[in-house]
Design an enzyme around this catalytic site. Structure first.
Site, PDB file in Angstrom:
ATOM      1  N   CYS A  80      -3.427  21.527  -1.836  1.00  0.00           N
ATOM      2  CA  CYS A  80      -3.031  21.106  -0.498  1.00  0.00           C
ATOM      3  C   CYS A  80      -4.004  20.054   0.028  1.00  0.00           C
ATOM      4  O   CYS A  80      -4.983  19.700  -0.635  1.00  0.00           O
ATOM      5  CB  CYS A  80      -2.973  22.291   0.463  1.00  0.00           C
ATOM      6  SG  CYS A  80      -4.568  23.106   0.691  1.00  0.00           S
ATOM      7  N   CYS A 124      -7.712  20.807   0.154  1.00  0.00           N
ATOM      8  CA  CYS A 124      -8.414  20.677  -1.132  1.00  0.00           C
ATOM      9  C   CYS A 124      -8.916  19.251  -1.321  1.00  0.00           C
ATOM     10  O   CYS A 124     -10.079  19.022  -1.673  1.00  0.00           O
ATOM     11  CB  CYS A 124      -7.488  21.051  -2.290  1.00  0.00           C
ATOM     12  SG  CYS A 124      -6.866  22.737  -2.259  1.00  0.00           S
ATOM     13  N   ASP A 127       2.639 -21.629   4.001  1.00  0.00           N
ATOM     14  CA  ASP A 127       2.178 -22.884   3.427  1.00  0.00           C
ATOM     15  C   ASP A 127       3.420 -23.623   2.928  1.00  0.00           C
ATOM     16  O   ASP A 127       4.451 -22.993   2.647  1.00  0.00           O
ATOM     17  CB  ASP A 127       1.208 -22.605   2.283  1.00  0.00           C
ATOM     18  CG  ASP A 127       0.811 -23.867   1.546  1.00  0.00           C
ATOM     19  OD1 ASP A 127       0.377 -24.811   2.202  1.00  0.00           O
ATOM     20  OD2 ASP A 127       0.964 -23.897   0.312  1.00  0.00           O
ATOM     21  N   ASP A 155      -0.133 -19.898  -1.812  1.00  0.00           N
ATOM     22  CA  ASP A 155      -0.176 -19.794  -3.270  1.00  0.00           C
ATOM     23  C   ASP A 155      -1.381 -18.999  -3.763  1.00  0.00           C
ATOM     24  O   ASP A 155      -1.544 -18.787  -4.954  1.00  0.00           O
ATOM     25  CB  ASP A 155      -0.149 -21.179  -3.927  1.00  0.00           C
ATOM     26  CG  ASP A 155      -1.334 -22.052  -3.508  1.00  0.00           C
ATOM     27  OD1 ASP A 155      -2.331 -21.502  -3.002  1.00  0.00           O
ATOM     28  OD2 ASP A 155      -1.265 -23.271  -3.696  1.00  0.00           O
ATOM     29  N   ASP A 182      -5.153 -21.564  -0.368  1.00  0.00           N
ATOM     30  CA  ASP A 182      -4.871 -20.895   0.902  1.00  0.00           C
ATOM     31  C   ASP A 182      -5.653 -19.598   1.058  1.00  0.00           C
ATOM     32  O   ASP A 182      -5.383 -18.820   1.976  1.00  0.00           O
ATOM     33  CB  ASP A 182      -3.366 -20.582   1.012  1.00  0.00           C
ATOM     34  CG  ASP A 182      -2.526 -21.839   1.065  1.00  0.00           C
ATOM     35  OD1 ASP A 182      -2.840 -22.724   1.872  1.00  0.00           O
ATOM     36  OD2 ASP A 182      -1.564 -21.940   0.281  1.00  0.00           O
TER      37      ASP A 182
END
Length: 796
Positions: free
Chosen positions: A82, A85, A485, A684, A688
């Site tokens: 769970c 844990c 871009d 790209d 950028d």
């Protein structure tokens, strides 16, 4: 603050004693540091400080102008049931010196750690063992376990538990049909005991480990609840008068354990499906390949291949390496890697990706990347990292899970006391307390977020959308502004002929221009030759071809002296071109590059005008339209001139166009947009990178290069702009699943626990509800696997 620990901190960048002194003073200034000494020779700092001071220590080193190297480690963990844990293991690992970051994923049963320097994994494994679990280091060469075998073992355990529990449940079922019959007490005891202590031993073991570690988990609740029902049955049986048939609850304990085991088995099956994307990608890795050496073909293991080796790929085989085609022609099916549905043509000079399927031709490939450096391996790592990461919303779940089990135990004790004070029998009070223990489900909370993330990132990867981390996934659904871009993102990135204006015949104009450009490698020359090829033109022969520096090219074609070049060439020729001026001005205003075709002899004249430009990608208009339909504002950011950028913006319907923006200024522009909206930047991934990093969500277009993957939170494996709205859509749907799962997990416990406390649920119904809660959460997340981008659905 935790107690002080002694640990070493590796330091990079020190070159002299002055550097060491500067780092030492920076470390000593950190709050909580009792001692810090820096050794220039070993490039390590010995520090006495609390483990939770580590982030501040790293910041101090970086602030002094140096860096702290780190490594990544993945551990496979067994025994988690769970969210509490996972939280306990995270806290235990965070206390180990040298751990800078840790994330434990309940769904994948893995721990992902960032470690300083070459940290020994032994203390990490010991910390997990002391917390009550077991772990091992994940290695690609040695798989840790077979999930299918474990599932089979769980299935047989569930079937045996059900087989033993059904006879106990039969009298209750028959009573609904009007048949009153009861199994003898000793038979009930004989059937329930192996379910309780053999098939249900896992709950006792895990509960013991949790208590020993000073915490609680789901197993503790199940062990307490079923043991109470089993113990009550023993008491009722042994205290009953001779010959009397006591009211026993062996069936409640056995059925609850059977239902919980069934729920865990169904949960494991469902979790396995959420990880299907990783398994599908891993299945693409061939184990061997045919190597060509000294003219001899031999099949060898992948491990025996070296960079530069020539690999023979026959029709229908998978590419075993990343490389370059050196011989042959074929097509490659890259659908499972990039999401590209159509096979891609491959000729000498083209790159191929491991895992793709070769089509109809035999190819010879020179190896350029192997093993973990291939595009496929990087994709697998990226998907694994995304599935292992925690979304910010998970922090709320982590805080709840820390107190969940103790609160439930207190609620059960209050239920017991409340019913006793109300005058009910011990039997009734105990059964209602058991129902409270059994219906509480911390595992539903723990699975709500990671299963949705696994399913969402998995199906996104299938369609060529790689989501780098859960934070990008969570933020992307809020995006209201997308900045694009231009070159390489919305346009093809290579010049093409977009306009022709001939004094007489356009076909002749293009044919003569193509003849002059034969053999040239200039980008504009390639655009001319591509246009000629597209029209199926047969080019005449050119003689005496010569370059005109800074102006163009000249040569003789069919006895005519021709020249092709820029405005400077036209001005120098002094040929009349007035009837072209209006058209030339209009195209220049669009940002087009112009070339003039001139006949110098025998009849000096201007034959025509060619306009070159970057053409729109096929899916660009559809992508912008899809974003506008969702009320997302689009911006175009370009370093090109105003005319070229405005022409693209007008063609696509983008009103906000920012032209002549330097790469360094793009990030400032993105930061400005972020002041009023959640911004995604699409580029790209190379020039950028600053803007991608500055945006709330960076989306890198292209072929999955290292730079693209590192610079952006989301990488699109193929350059189709329509994947941008698709990425935002899968983010929105995944986040919706996370919220749905968390809502139902919280509501289930908020409603179920009070119902059980007020005696409206018996333990068996509570156990069934508990099992159903986890399965429903995972099943809801699995609905994401049916997702497809809108444009793919429309194409079918």
């Amino acid at each position: 603050m935790t107690s002080p620990s002694a640990f070493d901190l590796p330091i990079q960048g020190m070159t002299c004693a002055g550097c060491a002194g500067r780092v030492e003073r920076a470390l000593q200034a950190v709050s909580g540091v009792q001692q810090a000494s820096v050794n220039l020779a070993t490039e390590h700092a010995r520090i006495q400080a609390p483990a939770d001071a580590l982030p501040r220590l790293i910041e101090a080193v970086q602030g002094a102008g140096y860096s702290v190297p780190s490594q990544r480690l993945e551990l496979a963990i067994t025994g988690m049931t769970c969210a509490s844990c996972a939280g306990r293991i995270e806290r235990a690992l965070a206390q180990v010196p040298g751990v800078s970051a840790v994330s434990v994923n309940l769904a994948t049963e893995r721990a992902h750690l960032e470690l300083l320097g070459n940290t020994d994994p032994a203390p990490l494994l010991a910390a997990i063992h002391n917390a009550g679990y077991s772990a091992s280091v994940v290695s690609e060469a040695q798989p840790q376990h077979d999930p299918q075998r474990r599932l089979q073992r769980e299935r047989w355990t569930v079937l045996l538990a059900i087989a033993l529990s059904l006879p106990l449940l039969a009298p209750m079922l028959l009573e609904w049909a009007g048949v009153h019959w009861m199994l003898p007490a000793w038979v009930q005891f004989a059937l329930a005991t192996p379910v309780q202590f053999i098939l249900g031993a896992r709950f006792y073991i895990a509960a013991y480990k949790a208590v020993r570690a000073g915490a609680g988990n789901m197993d503790l609740l199940v062990a307490l609840g079923t043991s109470a029902a089993y113990g009550l049955s023993l008491y009722q049986w042994w205290s009953a008068p001779a010959g009397a048939m006591p009211h026993l609850y062996f069936e409640a304990a056995a059925v609850v354990i059977s239902l919980v085991l069934l729920g865990k088995y169904l949960e494991s099956r469902a979790k396995r499906q959420t990880a299907s994307a990783i398994r599908a990608l891993e299945a693409l890795r061939p184990n061997s390949a045919v190597r060509l050496r000294d003219g001899v073909e031999e099949r060898v293991a992948i491990g025996a291949i070296a960079l530069g080796d020539l690999i023979v790929v026959k029709p229908g085989e998978r590419f075993a390496v990343d490389g370059e085609v050196v011989e042959g022609q074929s097509h490659a099916d890259e659908a499972l890697i990039s999401g590209e549905s159509l096979p891609q043509a491959k000729v000498p000079g083209d790159c191929v990706t491991s895992g793709a399927i070769n089509g109809e031709g035999r190819l010879l490939v020179r190896t350029q990347a192997l093993g973990g450096e291939t595009v496929l391996a990087r994709i697998i790592r990226l998907v694994e990292d995304a599935q292992a990461a925690k979304a910010p919303i998970q922090k709320l779940v982590d805080r709840v899970s820390q107190v969940f089990v103790p609160v439930v135990i207190v609620a059960a004790l209050l239920t017991l006391a409340g019913w006793l004070l109300a005058g009910s029998s011990v039997e009734t009070a105990l059964l209602n307390a058991v129902a409270v223990l059994v219906i509480a489900c911390p595992c539903a909370l723990g699975l709500a977020t990671p299963t949705a993330i696994m399913a969402g990132t998995g199906v996104a990867a299938k369609h060529g959308i790689l989501i780098k981390d859960a934070q990008a996934l969570e933020i992307a659904h809020k995006v209201s502004v997308v900045a694009f871009d231009k070159t390489g993102t919305l346009t093809s990135g290579s010049p093409q002929i977009v306009h022709l204006h001939a004094s007489q015949d356009e076909t002749e104009l293009l044919s003569l221009a193509g003849a002059l450009q034969q053999g040239s490698e200039h980008p504009l020359a390639k655009a001319v030759l591509q246009a000629c090829e597209a029209r199926g033109l047969t080019l005449p022969t050119v003689t005496a071809a010569r370059a005109l520096a800074g102006r163009g090219i000249a040569g003789a074609v069919n006895g005519r002296q021709l020249a092709l070049g820029n405005r400077r060439l036209l001005d120098e020729s002094k040929l009349p071109g007035e009837h072209f001026d209006a058209q030339a001005s209009a195209w220049e205003a669009e940002g087009r590059t112009l070339s003039w075709l001139l006949e110098l002899q025998p009849t000096p004249q201007v034959l025509g005008l060619l306009a070159f430009g970057d053409t729109l990608k096929p899916g660009a208009a559809a992508a912008i339209a899809a974003l506008r339909q969702r009320l997302i504002t689009c911006h175009l950011i370009s370093g090109d001139n105003q005319g070229s950028a405005q022409a693209v913006g007008t063609a696509l319907g983008i009103e906000s166009v920012h032209a002549q923006v330097l790469p360094g200024d793009k990030s400032a522009l993105v930061n400005g947009l972020k002041q009023h909206a959640t911004v995604a930047m699409v580029g790209d991934g190379i020039n950028d990178a600053p803007a991608l990093a500055a945006a709330d969500v960076g989306i890198a277009m292209g072929g999955g290069t290292d730079v693209a993957m590192q610079a952006a939170g989301i990488t699109l494996m193929r350059g189709d702009p329509r994947l941008v709205p698709a990425a935002l859509d899968i983010s929105r749907r995944t986040y919706a699943k996370i919220r749905q799962n968390l809502f139902w997990a919280f509501i289930y416990n908020l409603v179920g626990i009070p119902l059980a406390a007020f005696g409206l649920l018996n333990p068996m119904l509570a156990g069934a509800a508990m099992a159903l809660s986890s399965v429903s959460v995972v099943s809801n997340a699995l609905l994401l696997k049916r997702w497809k981008p809108d444009f793919e659905e429309n194409e079918q």
